[in-house]
Design a protein around this motif. Structure first.
Motif, short mmCIF file in Angstrom:
data_model
loop_
_atom_site.label_atom_id
_atom_site.label_comp_id
_atom_site.label_asym_id
_atom_site.label_seq_id
_atom_site.Cartn_x
_atom_site.Cartn_y
_atom_site.Cartn_z
N ASN A 181 3.21 -6.39 3.27
CA ASN A 181 3.18 -7.51 4.23
C ASN A 181 4.14 -8.49 3.49
O ASN A 181 4.51 -8.64 2.37
CB ASN A 181 1.72 -8.52 3.90
N THR A 240 3.68 0.66 3.03
CA THR A 240 3.90 -0.36 3.79
C THR A 240 3.61 -1.59 3.00
O THR A 240 2.95 -1.67 1.79
CB THR A 240 2.43 -0.24 4.78
N ASP A 286 1.66 -6.89 10.71
CA ASP A 286 1.44 -6.61 9.35
C ASP A 286 1.35 -5.45 9.00
O ASP A 286 1.88 -4.42 9.67
CB ASP A 286 0.40 -7.61 8.78
N HIS A 287 1.02 -5.06 7.83
CA HIS A 287 1.01 -3.75 7.32
C HIS A 287 0.14 -2.74 8.17
O HIS A 287 0.40 -1.70 8.37
CB HIS A 287 0.70 -3.45 5.81
N ARG A 288 -0.90 -3.32 8.75
CA ARG A 288 -1.87 -2.64 9.52
C ARG A 288 -1.33 -1.88 10.69
O ARG A 288 -1.62 -1.21 11.37
CB ARG A 288 -2.92 -3.30 9.96
N ASN A 289 -0.21 -2.74 11.46
CA ASN A 289 0.49 -2.09 12.41
C ASN A 289 1.07 -0.79 12.23
O ASN A 289 1.27 0.16 13.46
CB ASN A 289 1.69 -2.89 12.90
N HIS A 317 7.30 -4.48 8.87
CA HIS A 317 6.40 -4.96 10.08
C HIS A 317 7.21 -5.92 10.81
O HIS A 317 8.22 -6.45 10.36
CB HIS A 317 5.19 -5.42 9.72
N ASP A 331 -0.60 2.00 10.96
CA ASP A 331 -1.72 2.72 10.44
C ASP A 331 -1.40 4.13 11.25
O ASP A 331 -1.65 5.40 10.46
CB ASP A 331 -2.95 2.15 10.90
N GLU A 339 0.76 -1.28 0.00
CA GLU A 339 0.10 0.03 0.06
C GLU A 339 0.72 1.23 -0.02
O GLU A 339 1.91 1.24 0.74
CB GLU A 339 -1.07 -0.03 1.18
N GLN A 396 -5.38 -9.33 14.89
CA GLN A 396 -4.78 -9.22 13.58
C GLN A 396 -3.94 -10.45 13.69
O GLN A 396 -3.64 -11.03 12.43
CB GLN A 396 -4.30 -7.89 13.40
N SER A 400 -6.74 -5.69 19.76
CA SER A 400 -6.67 -5.69 18.27
C SER A 400 -5.75 -6.31 17.66
O SER A 400 -5.75 -6.94 16.50
CB SER A 400 -7.14 -3.96 17.81
#
Length: 277
Positions: free
Chosen positions: A52, A50, A31-34, A26, A36, A14, A178, A174
């Protein structure tokens, strides 16, 4: 969805914002959501990339342990940069991603504007090395036998996560939800092929001593396995800064996002100003 290709492996990527690129790498449990909170903050002035890692869906999950390792993690970062059309970038990584960030700088110093290495060093202590390898092998087995949700319970609640759980229970829950969504096969093979085979921080001393890239080293003061490696990196890398974060354990960017963003921004901005001058 967008994917970068890295030696036959597709990596989910992303990109947010415009400007000088920052690549965020990460940790094992993430993963990439960490990232945000960092993307929202840095995306105002930088291009935030970012991705994965291999083994982390929707990136490909190779079923061969030989497709996982430190060298491949380095090449994956390089190929994410190439996908973005960037000749260089600031690289920011936590834990497993911190190891990859350091090794990327050692391998491709011309592609790294700066390195921010957070919580790197687990498994480096020679006294605890055998225990680290034993515990890692047990984790790899548990993930395959029990699946992610049951297999990660001990790891997710270890002492290196305790401050996160205390300070931000909702964020901690959360994070673990994930984590439980990851591929059991990919996480197990990452443990065996990457975590257990990578060189320790101390084994990289000679290469770090000639590293020409400005480096920020970050560790929580309650992340005991990473404190001595952080000090070692600070003493060994020529252009290094060290930030020890009080009452903080492993994932500093999640535990203390506002402080992390401020310190990392000041560091990255100072590097860019020096390049322009």
């Amino acid at each position: 969805m967008q994917f970068a290709e890295s030696n036959g492996i597709k990596l989910f990527v992303e990109s947010t914002g415009t400007g000088t690129p920052i690549v965020f790498v990460h940790e094992f449990a993430g993963d990439h959501r960490n990232w945000d909170d960092q993307v929202r903050f840095f995306g105002r002035q930088f291009q935030c990339i970012t991705f994965n890692a291999r083994g982390y869906p929707p990136s490909d999950v190779p079923d061969d342990v030989e497709q996982y390792g430190q060298d491949m993690a380095v090449e994956d970062i390089a190929n994410v940069l190439r996908w973005a059309g960037a000749k260089d970038a600031h690289i920011v990584g936590v834990s497993m991603g911190g190891y990859a960030t350091l090794n990327f700088g050692l391998t491709y110093p011309g592609m790294a504007r700066s390195l921010t290495i957070v919580g790197a060093g687990h498994g480096s202590d020679p006294v605890r090395r055998e225990q680290f390898l034993h515990d890692s092998a047990e984790l790899a087995d548990r993930l395959v036998k029990l699946g992610m949700e049951e297999g990660i319970v001990h790891y997710a609640n270890s002492t290196i996560r305790r401050r996160f759980k205390e300070k931000d229970p909702r964020g901690f829950d959360s994070f673990n939800r994930q984590f439980a969504e990851h591929s059991a096969l990919g996480s197990s093979l990452t443990t065996r092929g990457y975590q257990m085979r990578r060189p320790t921080i101390y084994a990289l001393a000679d290469r770090m001593a000639t590293l020409p890239v400005p480096t920020l080293i970050v560790a929580g003061d309650d992340d005991e396995p990473c404190i001595e490696p952080a000090l070692f990196m600070k003493r060994t890398i020529p252009d290094a800064r060290l930030w020890i974060v009080p009452r903080t354990t492993h994932a500093v960017n999640l535990e203390e996002p506002e402080a992390f963003n401020r310190v990392a921004f000041d560091f990255i901005s100072s590097v860019d100003r020096a390049r322009q001058g």
